[in-house]
Structures are given as structure tokens and as C-alpha cells.
Design an enzyme around this catalytic site. Structure first.
Site, short mmCIF file in Angstrom:
data_model
loop_
_atom_site.label_atom_id
_atom_site.label_comp_id
_atom_site.label_asym_id
_atom_site.label_seq_id
_atom_site.Cartn_x
_atom_site.Cartn_y
_atom_site.Cartn_z
N SER A 136 -9.85 -0.44 7.11
CA SER A 136 -9.27 -0.29 5.77
C SER A 136 -8.56 -1.52 5.22
O SER A 136 -8.18 -1.53 4.06
CB SER A 136 -8.30 0.89 5.75
OG SER A 136 -9.02 2.10 5.76
N LYS A 173 0.85 -1.19 0.00
CA LYS A 173 0.00 0.00 0.00
C LYS A 173 0.88 1.24 0.00
O LYS A 173 1.91 1.29 0.70
CB LYS A 173 -0.91 -0.02 1.24
CG LYS A 173 -1.94 1.11 1.29
CD LYS A 173 -2.82 0.98 2.54
CE LYS A 173 -3.90 2.05 2.61
NZ LYS A 173 -4.74 1.92 3.81
N SER A 188 -9.63 1.81 2.79
CA SER A 188 -8.76 2.62 1.96
C SER A 188 -7.65 1.83 1.26
O SER A 188 -7.04 2.34 0.33
CB SER A 188 -8.11 3.71 2.81
OG SER A 188 -7.24 3.12 3.77
#
Ligand SMILES: [Zn+2]
Lengths: 499, 487, 105
Positions: free
Chosen positions: B178, B79, B154
Site C-alpha cells: 500500500s 494517511k 491503499s
């Protein structure tokens, strides 16, 4: 109508750790090489996290103990939020509602001659990180400011006093007292040129009007005072300015909020920095990246056991133990802990505190000054100086001869590596024949010879020129180096007066 | 056959045994990225040469007979919230468009040491604020099961990349769900460890007291391996806990005896889609079938979790994001002449609307006069939420429930309604507030073919138990073998 | 289980939005000011549900895991080379970070 200045100080002290408070970067003063003592943590890079330096905490606790503060059993870290280029995270890690220490006091000497003192109360002392340094364009052409983050993250203790100070001189003394205290404890080098000790002063006046009512002038904070002298000058100026302003405008604390001023040392005036139209909203909140600190009584006892004697205590002890005047004790103490220890060792060895004080405050300090040396590097160790002074007190050497030996030891030191030793004292005394001549016969013979050889001086003296005897004494002393000049003088006078 | 067809755990074991080379695995996954990422848009940055070089080095190391780290050459997508030294690390924000960190995050160091191959950075909602990737400054990621739908967020790209078999495993971060929410919406395994289990050093902060890094994987086995590789104490993170890391992978296949599963009645209340409820209840029945004791528990304060979270997280975020001021790194406006203009314009230009909203909310909640009413109040309620869990875990080992109230929603469906978006985090948020670990495992599909996740929660530092419980379920079902048609 | 507060129109005063934006150093467009006035109003209206609880006797919970006394030794760690420290700066002369002139007063 008369007024009373009311002054409180906020003092920032850099702790003498190797590394910054929340990262492993060096705290060395290094303005010539900007931005070489930084890392992701003190640059505030995304993702970097702080970890508290244990030594910073320990030195901070020592500082608070020296200020006779209460030490909190539980303390935590808060973020003080504001935007400024020298503050890379947009917040300063500080302490808000639970500082690690509070409620202390410092004894301020209010009369150097008598040693009289008064307590100045400390509201709190808390630990925080320093900001970096902004270098402004001085040309006035509005060019970019430059930011150096070498200093960002240096551990600071902020000490906040009650407004217990009553004059500019007291403000200076308070700062000097803190300087002495913190350097004694070796928690800070307190180097003011390098910004290790900085001070903000809050000043206003309590004015007693002719009808007996008392009003206060608006409080002014004078920022960033970085020397004892500037602190005194700035506060002095501010007192006069406020008094004049009050007489002209009659404005009191109710008419104007606190404002901030800076001190311009070139002009000796304070100038307005900002009027606080509204109080800053720092949005303090607990830093989620740092965990609280708890301290036990055992830990506090261990730190306390590392503490040396505080200068105020030492000052009093020197007066009683070595019969020093308050003034002499202060001169010695104010030179720092190493000199005080040097004095004490010397005094113990020679057995005469007063003599030791004279030597240390006059001869040793003079030579240190001439050579720009610290006491740590001073070549005569206390054993040697003590032994030299002992010979004077035991009437083996005159003061004058001792000074000659002192000078010779120091000269000799310049071209030899081992520090001057006690054996060298004996060598110099012997080589120069400085030992006090106890033998009256030798003195009598010498005097007789000099009188014989100087009929003119004798005639002059007998004609009433008292000064003529000086030349005779000088000649006798030249022959008998260790002789006591006073004794020689007396003997010559007796002789010439027909004795 | 491509190595991407293997489950992540199978591939990992083959890499460990040397049956498959790291170069072969990396090559296949890089090819998959070439093939599918045009449609999915999971990656922001793929560094093919570096990935292949890492794989080549690892294979050379193995052929020299040197010991090989735990990851054994398994490719990992990262990420964009995690700093990789010298690589663009943008956090999904225009603010950090040109930012290249001079250091590796702790978990990246750990992955390198464990011989993982880093594939590149994946898309995310800006500064990890969002549940759909629509807040990314760069691109919208699509759900591989239905490209018109969101993969969640996210950690959108990390979840979509694994679901589309463009990476066997990936790292995400979970502040309010997330990791678990996109794992659920993408039909993969995603885990949020206990707060403090994994170092946050180098994880770009959103809400520091809630953020935690965790793994995504197509199956539980590789998730366990990835967690084992990244977990552990880091002296650079004061909130990192100094407790030994169990070997999750070695106990994973041992079923838990006498497992007690709690079902929180609050997680099955109004707002939960019937098809989700159905799938989750069926999953719980699987545990019953395995001999687990299933009982009801209550988390009475969970209905306050969203309100609590949306005060604490924005408060911390408003402070954490103050560092983006255009001075030391990040975007600086071209237009300002004074310092204050420079600050406001740089931030105004480079932050997206959701980030601005949360900064505004947090700044307000911390401001003078509102601090006690909002921020401190939320911290007090947070403790009640934690205490609910403490009480529940005195009774049960695991709490089971849904991950999300609905399956993946359409891209654009909620973008005008921030509060509506916040409410979708209802089942995941309380684990972050309490600091406990949670995992999302695939447990079925809606009639429309969208994945459904089962969430399991455990007491702090019970990751081993959580993984074993998840594995028990995985062995009884074949959900993890399902792949989107795309891949 | 929860109501969708998006239709709630309890707006946040525009002046407050501007004041908060100024504290946060966020330049907002007039449209953003209006939008945030509505949206922040709705969110604050939603979070007001916490007022149902009497938590006056509950200690605030700042950290998810309650640790204390995490300290490091006072030992030097190499700093970044200056080149790396200023590498990401929007404006630098290679030594300092440069910012528009800071004017006191
Ligand atoms: Zn540093």
C-alpha cells in the site's frame, strides 16, 4: 440407585499488580467512579497496542508454582473472540493451546479434625485480561445497560481443576484453600466482594442404577459464584436439582449438551442462563500484537526463592512443631499469613505453642473482631504478648490476671501513641498487685481474717451449703490479687473442715 | 516560483539551513492544495490554521536561536490511518466518520518532536484494504498523471498528494504494498521499512503482523529524512524492535561499493506488462553501469504469496475490526433495539463491501474446522516465503524488480473483480509476509505517459543500504524531476 | 503468472455465508449474500493452490520479526480523563457507555 456428585471448578483470580495487564492504568477497585481508569489500550481504541506487565507474569508464575503446576518454557497469547459490551476490542487476550502452566495439584483437607487430605488435580492455569463491567437496568423496563471499563484489562489467572471434587462442601473447601494459598503468596487479595476471586462450578452426577450400570447427568456450569457460601449453596442446590430431574426425566449427558446456569442467592436456586444449542466458536488465534514469552530455569528459580511457605505446609508444621491440634492450626492458617506469622513469633517468644494458640485464636481474634482491625494494626506486638504468656507459663501471673493485663494494655493503647511495651506489663502488674503470691504466710493471715469476719458464711458452709465458700474465696482474692484462686480455695476448705 | 517546484530533498535542506521559512513552505503547499485538490481529491481533511501555526512556531523557535528538529518545518501529509489527537481520523471508513482520537500515534509524536508541519489527513481505501482508493467511504482519488486513472492504494491520497506537489512528503502504511504500489503508479518514492522498524502505536490496524508505516517523497533524500524522523523503538508497541536508527541522511550520498543485485526470475514471469519489464530491465542496467554485480536469484514460493496473504491478512483483519461494534466509538445504527441487532446493523451499515468481504473471509479462515486448513497452513507457507528471501540475501544485497505488473489502471476498471484486484499486489506482498524492507523508485514512463516504479528489496534492517542503492540510481536518472502536467 | 479466478463459479454455500456473517456480527443484504457466495468461493478456490505444498514440517510464522519477552514495568501511567474516554461513544450519559439492554438467557 445412588449418586455421586462430580464437581470441577474454574477459578478466576485477579493478580495484585498496580497496573493492568497490558497498559499502565490502575487496577484499583473503583465502581463508584466509572470509566476513570482507562486509556486507549484498555478502551480498545483504534491503533492502541498491548504490552505485557512483567509483574503480572511473575505473580502468575508464583500462582502456578503454588498449585504445583508445570511451568511452560514457551508461552504465547491468543485472542478469544466474541462480542460483548464489556469487551471493547471484540476479543479477550488469553491463552489457548500453550498456557503458561499446567498439570498441578492442591491438597484438600477433607477432615478438619484429623487433617486428612486428598489431592485435587489442576488441569491448567493461564493468564488473561479481565473484561469490564456491565451494569444492567434492574427496573425491568428494558432500559439501556451501562458499561464501565475500569476493570477491563485487570490481570487474571484462570485456574481449571479436574472434576475431582465430590461434594458441595468440598467445592467450598477447595475455594477456601485457594483463597488461603493465594493470599499467603500475596499474588491476590482474593477479595470476593470486589470480584478478585470468582468461581464457576461444573457439576453433574454419576448415578449407579440398581442393576449396577452407571450413567451421568448432563453437565451444568454455574457461573460467577462470588462467595464461599454461595458456592456451597449453589452446588448443593444443583446436586439436588439434577437428582430430581434425573428421577423425573431420566435424561443423561447423552441427551442434553452442557448448559449454563446462574445462582440466585436470594432464592437459593440456580436458574438457566443459556442452553448451548451449539458450541461457541471463539476463533482463537495467536495475537500478532504480542510476542511469546520464554522462561529459563534461572528465572524460575529466582521466582521460587521469593515464595513463602504454603499454608498447607505451614499447617502441618504448626501441628508438629507447636503441638497444635489440626483444628487450631487451621483456624490460625485460615486467618492469613500475617496472623500465622504473628502466632509463630508469639509461640517462639513464650515457648508454649498451645498457650500461644489459645491466646491468638481466642483473645487476639476476639479483640480484632470487636475493633474491626487486621492483625497488621493489632497494637500488641508478638514480643509483648509472648512476654505476657511467658509469665503465665512461668507461674508469675494467673491466666485471669494476664487477661486483665491484656485488656489494660489495649485500653491504655487507645490514648497513647507508642504501642504497648513489655515495661507496661510490669507497671500494670505492680500497680494492681497481680503478681502471684507465693508467700503462704500472707495467704494464711488473709484467710483467717476473712473467716473471722464472716461467721454466717462459715455457718452456711458447715450446714452443707458448699456454695458459701465462694464468697469467702472472693474476699480473700480481693485482698491478694495475685493469688492462685485454686490454692486459696483448697486452703479455706482445709481450714473449715477443721484442718 | 513556488517552493512546491523544488524536490522534497532540496526544500528540506533549504529549511534546515534556514534559507526558506516553514511558513513560506507551508503557505505554498496549502495554496497548491487549494489549486489542485479539487481535481485530485487526495485530502480528506486539511487543517490550514493548525499547519500555519506549527510553521509559525517553528520559525519563531529558529529565530530565537533554539535548535530545530530534523524535519525543520517540512510539511507532511498523513494517511488517515494514523491517529492525530483531536483531529478527525476516519481510516477512510464511514465507521469512524465522527471519531477523534484522544491521542497521537507514535509517528505523529515523533514528527511533532522533529518539527514537521502536519498538513492534514489523506484519502485511503477503507481500513487500508484496497489498491485504488475506490474503497474509500468518502471519495475517489485521481492519479495526477491521468485523472481518469487510479493513483493506486491503499495510501492513495498520500501518494497522489506528493505526485501532484501538494505535499513534499507524506506518510502511508503498507500491509501488502500500500505504499510501494501507489508510489510506483504515481511516479514518486515510497518505502516500506522492516517490520518493527517503525512503531505501529496509533496506526489503525488492518493486519497487525504485516502493517508498517513508511514515507512517500518526490525524491530519495526526503524519504530518508522522513524515515529517520519516524523510525525507532517504542515501548508501547511490543513488536517494535529495539535497535538504533542509523542516520540515513548522512550516508545517503555515499555509493555502495561492490553492490550485488539479485533479479528474481519469478518477478519477470507471465503477467508482467512488456513496457514495465522493459523499464525495469533498463534500470537494472543502470546498476550494471555503476559496477554492480547483477545475478539471478530464485524466490520459488513467491507464487504462493497472494494466496498466503489473502488468508493471513483477512484473518487478522476480521479480528482487528471486531472492535468496531457501535459501543465505545464509531457508527451505531439508529434502527436496532436488541444488542445483537445493534452489532450486526451498525457493522453492516458502516463497513463498505471490500471490508465486509475480508471480514467474511478472515472469519471463515479462523472458524472452527477451517483454522488449520486455511490460517495455519498460510502461516507455514509464510515461513517458506521468508526462507526464500533469507537464502537470496545470503547471495545478494538487494533484489530488484517491478512494483506492479501494469501501470495505473482506469478508475472503475477492476472494481467488480476483487480477486483480479488482489492479483495486482503480486510483487509487493511477499516483502510484507517476510517482514523485509522495500522501496519503490520512479524508473520511467509507459508510452502513454504513465509512471513506472522499480522495486528494491533488502534483508531486515537494511534500510540504509536500500536508500543508498535507490539514491545511486536516482542520481543517474532524471525521473524524479518529472512532474505531472497538472502540477 | 497467475490466473484470474473471477470467472470461477465454485460458489460458497449461502448458508455458510449467513453463518459466517452471524459469527462476524455483519448484517448483509440478500444481494451481498449472493455476491459474497460467489466471490468468497472464487477466492477460496484460488487459495487452494497452497495445497500443492506439503508444509506439515514447517513451523507456522505468526510474526514477521521473531521477538520474545517484551515486558513493561508495573508502573502507573495516567489514565484518560473520563470525558475523553467516553467522548467518542455513540451513546453515553457522560459516565458510562450505554447499550441496548443486555438480556441474559
Ligand atoms: Zn488502560
Amino acid at each position: 440407585m445412588h449418586y455421586q456428585p462430580i464437581i470441577g471448578l474454574e477459578v478466576h483470580v485477579q493478580l495484585q499488580t498496580q497496573t493492568k495487564i497490558f497498559c499502565g492504568c490502575s487496577t484499583a477497585f473503583n465502581p463508584d467512579q466509572p470509566n476513570v481508569q482507562t486509556c486507549p489500550v484498555c478502551l480498545g481504541l483504534p491503533g492502541a497496542l498491548p504490552v505485557l506487565n512483567g509483574t503480572a507474569l511473575r505473580l502468575a508464575i508464583k500462582t502456578a508454582m503454588a498449585l504445583n503446576c508445570q511451568i511452560a518454557k514457551f508461552t504465547k497469547w491468543d485472542r478469544k473472540q466474541y462480542f460483548y459490551p464489556d469487551l471493547p476490542k471484540g476479543y479477550q487476550i488469553s491463552q489457548y493451546d500453550l498456557p503458561f502452566s499446567f498439570d498441578g495439584q492442591v491438597e484438600l483437607i477433607t477432615n478438619a479434625e484429623t487433617g486428612e487430605s486428598r489431592p485435587i488435580r489442576i488441569i491448567r492455569a493461564h493468564l488473561e485480561e479481565d473484561a469490564g463491567k456491565n451494569v444492567h437496568d434492574e427496573t425491568g423496563r428494558g432500559r439501556d445497560s451501562m458499561v464501565d471499563l475500569n476493570r477491563a484489562g485487570t490481570p487474571l489467572v484462570e485456574i481449571v481443576s479436574h472434576p475431582d471434587l465430590r461434594s458441595a462442601a468440598e467445592a467450598r473447601q477447595m475455594l477456601e484453600e485457594l483463597h488461603a494459598l493465594l493470599t499467603y503468596l500475596e499474588v491476590s487479595d482474593c477479595n470476593m466482594q470486589e470480584g478478585s476471586l470468582r468461581c464457576d462450578a461444573n457439576v453433574n452426577l454419576h448415578i449407579t442404577k440398581d442393576d449396577g450400570t452407571v450413567v451421568a447427568t448432563p453437565i451444568v456450569e454455574i457461573k460467577n459464584l462470588n462467595s464461599f457460601r454461595f458456592t456451597e449453596q449453589a452446588v448443593e442446590y444443583e446436586i439436588a436439582r439434577q437428582w430430581k430431574a434425573f428421577q423425573e426425566t431420566g435424561k443423561t449427558i447423552k441427551d442434553a449438551p452442557k448448559s449454563t446456569r446462574g445462582f440466585d442467592p436470594d432464592r437459593g436456586v440456580t436458574t438457566i442462563m443459556r442452553e448451548k444449542e451449539e458450541a461457541a466458536d471463539y476463533r482463537y488465534f495467536p495475537d500478532p500484537d504480542l510476542v511469546p514469552v520464554t522462561v529459563t530455569d534461572e528465572q524460575l528459580a529466582a521466582i521460587r526463592s521469593e515464595m513463602c511457605e504454603a499454608p498447607a505446609v505451614m499447617r502441618k508444621r504448626f501441628q508438629s512443631e507447636y503441638q497444635l491440634s489440626a483444628y487450631d492450626a487451621s483456624v490460625i492458617i485460615d486467618q492469613g499469613r500475617l496472623l500465622a506469622e504473628y502466632f509463630e513469633a508469639t509461640a517462639k517468644l513464650c515457648g508454649d505453642g498451645k498457650q500461644a494458640a489459645n491466646w491468638v485464636t481466642q483473645d487476639v481474634l476476639r479483640v480484632m473482631k470487636e475493633r474491626k482491625e487486621t492483625i497488621a494494626n493489632f497494637p500488641l506486638r508478638p514480643e509483648v504478648l509472648g512476654s505476657l504468656i511467658a509469665r503465665v507459663t512461668q507461674k508469675q501471673l494467673t491466666i485471669k490476671s494476664a487477661r486483665e493485663v491484656f485488656a489494660d494494655l489495649l485500653t491504655a493503647e487507645e490514648d497513647q501513641t507508642p504501642a504497648p511495651s513489655m515495661a507496661q506489663i510490669d507497671e500494670i502488674v505492680a500497680a494492681k498487685g497481680l503478681a502471684i503470691v507465693q508467700d503462704d504466710g500472707a495467704m494464711e493471715t488473709a484467710i483467717a481474717a476473712v473467716i473471722d469476719k464472716n461467721p454466717k458464711a462459715v455457718a452456711d458452709f458447715q450446714a452443707g451449703k458448699q456454695a458459701a465458700v465462694g464468697a469467702l474465696i472472693g474476699q480473700v482474692m480481693k485482698q491478694l490479687k495475685g493469688a492462685d484462686a485454686q490454692a486459696v480455695r483448697e486452703k479455706i476448705l482445709t481450714k473449715l473442715s477443721g484442718g | 516560483m513556488s517552493l512546491c517546484d523544488l524536490s522534497a530533498g532540496t526544500l528540506w535542506r533549504k529549511l534546515q539551513s534556514g534559507e526558506v521559512t516553514a511558513v513560506a513552505a507551508t503557505t505554498d503547499y496549502l495554496n497548491a492544495i487549494t489549486q489542485f485538490d479539487g481535481q485530485v481529491a487526495a485530502f480528506l481533511h486539511v487543517d490550514r490554521d493548525t499547519a500555519l501555526a506549527q510553521a509559525t512556531n517553528l520559525d519563531a523557535k529558529r529565530s530565537r536561536g533554539e535548535p530545530v528538529g530534523l524535519m525543520a518545518g517540512l510539511p507532511v501529509a498523513i494517511k488517515d490511518v494514523l491517529c492525530i489527537k483531536g483531529e478527525p481520523t476516519t481510516c477512510g471508513s464511514k465507521m469512524l466518520q465522527n471519531f477523534r482520537p484522544p491521542y497521537d500515534a507514535h509517528v505523529i509524536e515523533k514528527l511533532r518532536a522533529a518539527d514537521a508541519v502536519l498538513l492534514g489527513h489523506t484519502n485511503m481505501d477503507e481500513f487500508a484494504m484496497g489498491s485504488s482508493s475506490e474503497n474509500s467511504a468518502y471519495q475517489v482519488t485521481h492519479n495526477p498523471w491521468d485523472l481518469s486513472r487510479t493513483p493506486g492504494g491503499s495510501s492513495s491520497g498520500s501518494a497522489a498528494a506528493v505526485a501532484a506537489r501538494m505535499a513534499p512528503v507524506s506518510l502511508g502504511s503498507d500491509t501488502g504494498g500500500s505504499i510501494r504500489q501507489p508510489a510506483g503508479l504515481c511516479g514518486i518514492v515510497g518505502m516500506k521499512p522492516t517490520y518493527g522498524r517503525v512503531s505501529r502505536y496509533g496506526l489503525i490496524a488492518y493486519a497487525s503482523s504485516l502493517d508498517q508505516v513508511g514515507p512517500f517523497s518526490t525524491d530519495v533524500t526526503a524519504a530518508a529524512a522522513l524515515l529517520e524522523a519516524i523510525a525507532g523503538h517504542d515501548p508501547r508497541d511490543s513488536t517494535s524492535v529495539n535497535q538504533p536508527v542509523p542516520s540515513y541522511t548522512s550516508t545517503l550520498d555515499q555509493p555502495l561499493q561492490g553492490l550485488k543485485i539479485g533479479v528474481a526470475k519469478e518477478f519477470f514471469a507471465e503477467g508482467l506488462d512488456a513496457e514495465i519489464e522493459q523499464a525495469v530491465r533498463t534500470a537494472i542496467d543502470v546498476y550494471r553501469g555503476l559496477g554492480a554485480d547483477v545475478r539471478e536469484v530464485s524466490l520459488p514460493h513467491s507464487k504462493y504469496s497472494i494466496a498466503t496473504y489473502y488468508l493471513i491478512a483477512p484473518s487478522e483483519a476480521s479480528s482487528n475490526l471486531s472492535r468496531y461494534d457501535g459501543v465505545h466509538y464509531g457508527h451505531r445504527t439508529e434502527s436496532a433495539t436488541s444488542l445483537n441487532e445493534m452489532y450486526a446493523a451498525s457493522r453492516g451499515e458502516a463497513f463498505g463491501p471490500e471490508v465486509k468481504r475480508r471480514i467474511m473471509l478472515g472469519t471463515y479462515a479462523l472458524s472452527s474446522g477451517y483454522y488449520d486448513q486455511y490460517y495455519v497452513k498460510a502461516l507455514r507457507v509464510r515461513r517458506l516465503i521468508r526462507e526464500d528471501f533469507d537464502k537470496a540475501f545470503a547471495d545478494v544485497d538487494i533484489i530488484a524488480g517491478p512494483v506492479t505488473p501494469t501501470a495505473a489502471f482506469k478508475i472503475g476498471e477492476k472494481s467488480d473483480n476483487p480477486l483480479g484486484m488482489y492479483l495486482a499486489d503480486v510483487y509487493t506482498i511477499s516483502a510484507n509476509l517476510a517482514g523485509i524492507p522495500g522501496i519503490s523508485v520512479p524508473c520511467g514512463f509507459t508510452p502513454a505517459g504513465l509512471p513506472i516504479g522499480l522495486q528494491l528489496l533488502a534483508a531486515p534492517f537494511q534500510e540504509e543500504r536500500l536508500l543508498r542503492a535507490a539514491r545511486m540510481y536516482e542520481r543517474e536518472t532524471d525521473w524524479v524531476t518529472r512532474k505531472p502536467a497538472l502540477a | 503468472m497467475v490466473s484470474d479466478g473471477a470467472n470461477n463459479t465454485m460458489a460458497f454455500p449461502r448458508e455458510t455465508v449467513l453463518k459466517v456473517a452471524s459469527l462476524a456480527r455483519l448484517q448483509l443484504t440478500p444481494e451481498e449474500v449472493d455476491l459474497f457466495a460467489t466471490q468468497l468461493g472464487a477466492t477460496l478456490d484460488y487459495v487452494a493452490r497452497l495445497d500443492e505444498l506439503d508444509v506439515s514440517n514447517v513451523e507456522p510464522m505468526v510474526h514477521a520479526i521473531e521477538l520474545t519477552n517484551v515486558l513493561r514495568d508495573d508502573v502507573l501511567v495516567p489514565s484518560l480523563p473520563r470525558h475523553d474516554a467516553v467522548a467518542n461513544a455513540p451513546k453515553t450519559d457522560g459516565k458510562y457507555f450505554l447499550v441496548p439492554a443486555i438480556l441474559e438467557s
